[in-house]
Design a protein around this motif. Structure first.
Motif, PDB file in Angstrom:
ATOM      1  N   PRO A  48       0.806  -1.224   0.000  1.00 20.87           N
ATOM      2  CA  PRO A  48       0.000   0.000   0.000  1.00 20.87           C
ATOM      3  C   PRO A  48       0.836   1.269   0.000  1.00 20.87           C
ATOM      4  O   PRO A  48       1.950   1.314   0.529  1.00 20.87           O
ATOM      5  CB  PRO A  48      -0.828  -0.124   1.279  1.00 20.87           C
ATOM      6  N   SER A  49       0.281   2.311  -0.584  1.00 17.27           N
ATOM      7  CA  SER A  49       0.991   3.555  -0.840  1.00 17.27           C
ATOM      8  C   SER A  49       1.612   4.177   0.396  1.00 17.27           C
ATOM      9  O   SER A  49       2.761   4.628   0.374  1.00 17.27           O
ATOM     10  CB  SER A  49       0.029   4.561  -1.485  1.00 17.27           C
ATOM     11  N   ILE A  79      13.167  -1.942  -5.785  1.00 16.85           N
ATOM     12  CA  ILE A  79      12.070  -1.356  -5.011  1.00 16.85           C
ATOM     13  C   ILE A  79      11.852   0.085  -5.472  1.00 16.85           C
ATOM     14  O   ILE A  79      12.801   0.799  -5.803  1.00 16.85           O
ATOM     15  CB  ILE A  79      12.350  -1.428  -3.498  1.00 16.85           C
ATOM     16  N   ALA A  80      10.587   0.498  -5.490  1.00 23.32           N
ATOM     17  CA  ALA A  80      10.271   1.839  -5.975  1.00 23.32           C
ATOM     18  C   ALA A  80       8.886   2.258  -5.517  1.00 23.32           C
ATOM     19  O   ALA A  80       8.023   1.424  -5.208  1.00 23.32           O
ATOM     20  CB  ALA A  80      10.332   1.885  -7.508  1.00 23.32           C
ATOM     21  N   LYS A  81       8.668   3.544  -5.515  1.00 20.19           N
ATOM     22  CA  LYS A  81       7.336   4.141  -5.414  1.00 20.19           C
ATOM     23  C   LYS A  81       7.270   5.117  -6.585  1.00 20.19           C
ATOM     24  O   LYS A  81       7.503   6.313  -6.434  1.00 20.19           O
ATOM     25  CB  LYS A  81       7.160   4.843  -4.066  1.00 20.19           C
ATOM     26  N   THR A 165       0.448   8.932  -4.593  1.00 17.61           N
ATOM     27  CA  THR A 165      -0.613   7.972  -4.285  1.00 17.61           C
ATOM     28  C   THR A 165      -0.296   6.596  -4.869  1.00 17.61           C
ATOM     29  O   THR A 165      -1.064   5.657  -4.686  1.00 17.61           O
ATOM     30  CB  THR A 165      -1.959   8.444  -4.845  1.00 17.61           C
ATOM     31  N   GLY A 166       0.823   6.486  -5.585  1.00 17.48           N
ATOM     32  CA  GLY A 166       1.196   5.221  -6.206  1.00 17.48           C
ATOM     33  C   GLY A 166       1.612   4.183  -5.183  1.00 17.48           C
ATOM     34  O   GLY A 166       2.071   4.500  -4.086  1.00 17.48           O
ATOM     35  N   VAL A 174       6.417   1.372 -11.870  1.00 20.02           N
ATOM     36  CA  VAL A 174       5.194   1.727 -12.598  1.00 20.02           C
ATOM     37  C   VAL A 174       4.143   0.613 -12.448  1.00 20.02           C
ATOM     38  O   VAL A 174       3.870  -0.141 -13.396  1.00 20.02           O
ATOM     39  CB  VAL A 174       5.476   2.017 -14.085  1.00 20.02           C
ATOM     40  N   PRO A 175       3.516   0.489 -11.275  1.00 23.77           N
ATOM     41  CA  PRO A 175       2.586  -0.621 -11.052  1.00 23.77           C
ATOM     42  C   PRO A 175       1.400  -0.670 -12.011  1.00 23.77           C
ATOM     43  O   PRO A 175       0.835  -1.743 -12.244  1.00 23.77           O
ATOM     44  CB  PRO A 175       2.117  -0.412  -9.604  1.00 23.77           C
ATOM     45  N   SER A 176       1.020   0.470 -12.612  1.00 23.97           N
ATOM     46  CA  SER A 176      -0.084   0.443 -13.581  1.00 23.97           C
ATOM     47  C   SER A 176       0.332  -0.184 -14.906  1.00 23.97           C
ATOM     48  O   SER A 176      -0.525  -0.633 -15.682  1.00 23.97           O
ATOM     49  CB  SER A 176      -0.607   1.861 -13.833  1.00 23.97           C
ATOM     50  N   ASN A 177       1.629  -0.219 -15.171  1.00 23.84           N
ATOM     51  CA  ASN A 177       2.164  -0.811 -16.404  1.00 23.84           C
ATOM     52  C   ASN A 177       3.588  -1.260 -16.111  1.00 23.84           C
ATOM     53  O   ASN A 177       4.554  -0.631 -16.542  1.00 23.84           O
ATOM     54  CB  ASN A 177       2.143   0.212 -17.546  1.00 23.84           C
TER      55      ASN A 177
END
Length: 213
Positions: A48-49, A79-81, A165-166, A174-177
């Motif tokens: 979670p963000s 690891i990334a946000k 908010t990612g 890039v969790p959306s892609n």
């Protein structure tokens, strides 16, 4: 569920969600009997963000990793946000091929869109375990490798890293892609909203405690 149960938050504060064939493996381990295995083409996990939003204060990003192979044309992200959709970049730790050496970089964004990268000096060998801490102390970011400072530092811009908010991702960005998948093993990840180290230290010889700090 049983699939996500392959990797857990031992402090019982966040749920991890696994993607691809991400799983624990007994073939490699730093502590205990297993580590998190990522195949470099589809595997990652999300947290979670809020776990990765450090605010304006100090922070520490810790993890151990083992590269299965040297980095090629495509970087590896342990690891990334770092979410590009909606300009929600915050911070990212990435390993690049720099003149045939595996070098770690720290990325930060001050506004979710524009960003800066700092390359550290240490070269990482494949098939070798390393214990990593990226620490911000009053706006200066340092890398420690097995408890020893890399020597290269980064002065954070005011307001960085951005309160995105990612999701936090382990093994990609890039969790959306998802992209820049990590190829190897990761163990003992810990995110702290304070500086755990301000100079060289003795790297841990056992898993991080799951209670208290």
């Amino acid at each position: 569920n049983m699939a996500d149960g392959q990797a857990i938050d031992s402090a019982a504060q966040n749920n991890l969600t696994l993607y691809g064939t991400a799983k624990t493996s007994t073939a490699q381990q730093l502590f205990g009997t297993a580590s998190f295995l990522l195949d470099g083409n589809s595997d990652y996990a999300t947290i979670p963000s809020e776990a990765g939003n450090f605010g304006a204060g100090n922070f520490t990003i810790e993890f151990s990793f083992r590269l299965a192979a040297n980095v090629g044309d495509t970087p590896f992200v342990p690891i990334a946000k770092w979410e590009t959709s909606g300009d929600q970049r915050s911070w990212m730790i990435r390993i690049d091929n720099v003149s045939s050496a595996n070098k770690m970089k720290f990325y930060e964004s001050v506004d979710g869109d524009n960003f800066t990268a700092t390359q550290f000096a240490t070269s990482f060998s494949n098939e070798t375990w390393y214990k990593i801490a990226v620490v911000n102390v009053s706006g200066t970011v340092s890398l420690y490798v097995d408890g020893t400072a890399d020597g290269t530092t980064r002065s954070l811009a005011t307001g960085a890293p951005y309160a995105s908010t990612g999701l936090v991702t382990i093994g990609a960005n890039v969790p959306s892609n998802p992209q820049q998948y990590f190829n190897g093993n990761i163990d003992d990840v810990r995110l702290s909203k304070f500086a755990r180290h301000t100079g060289n230290y003795t790297a841990q010889s056992e898993p991080f405690p799951d209670k208290g700090q």
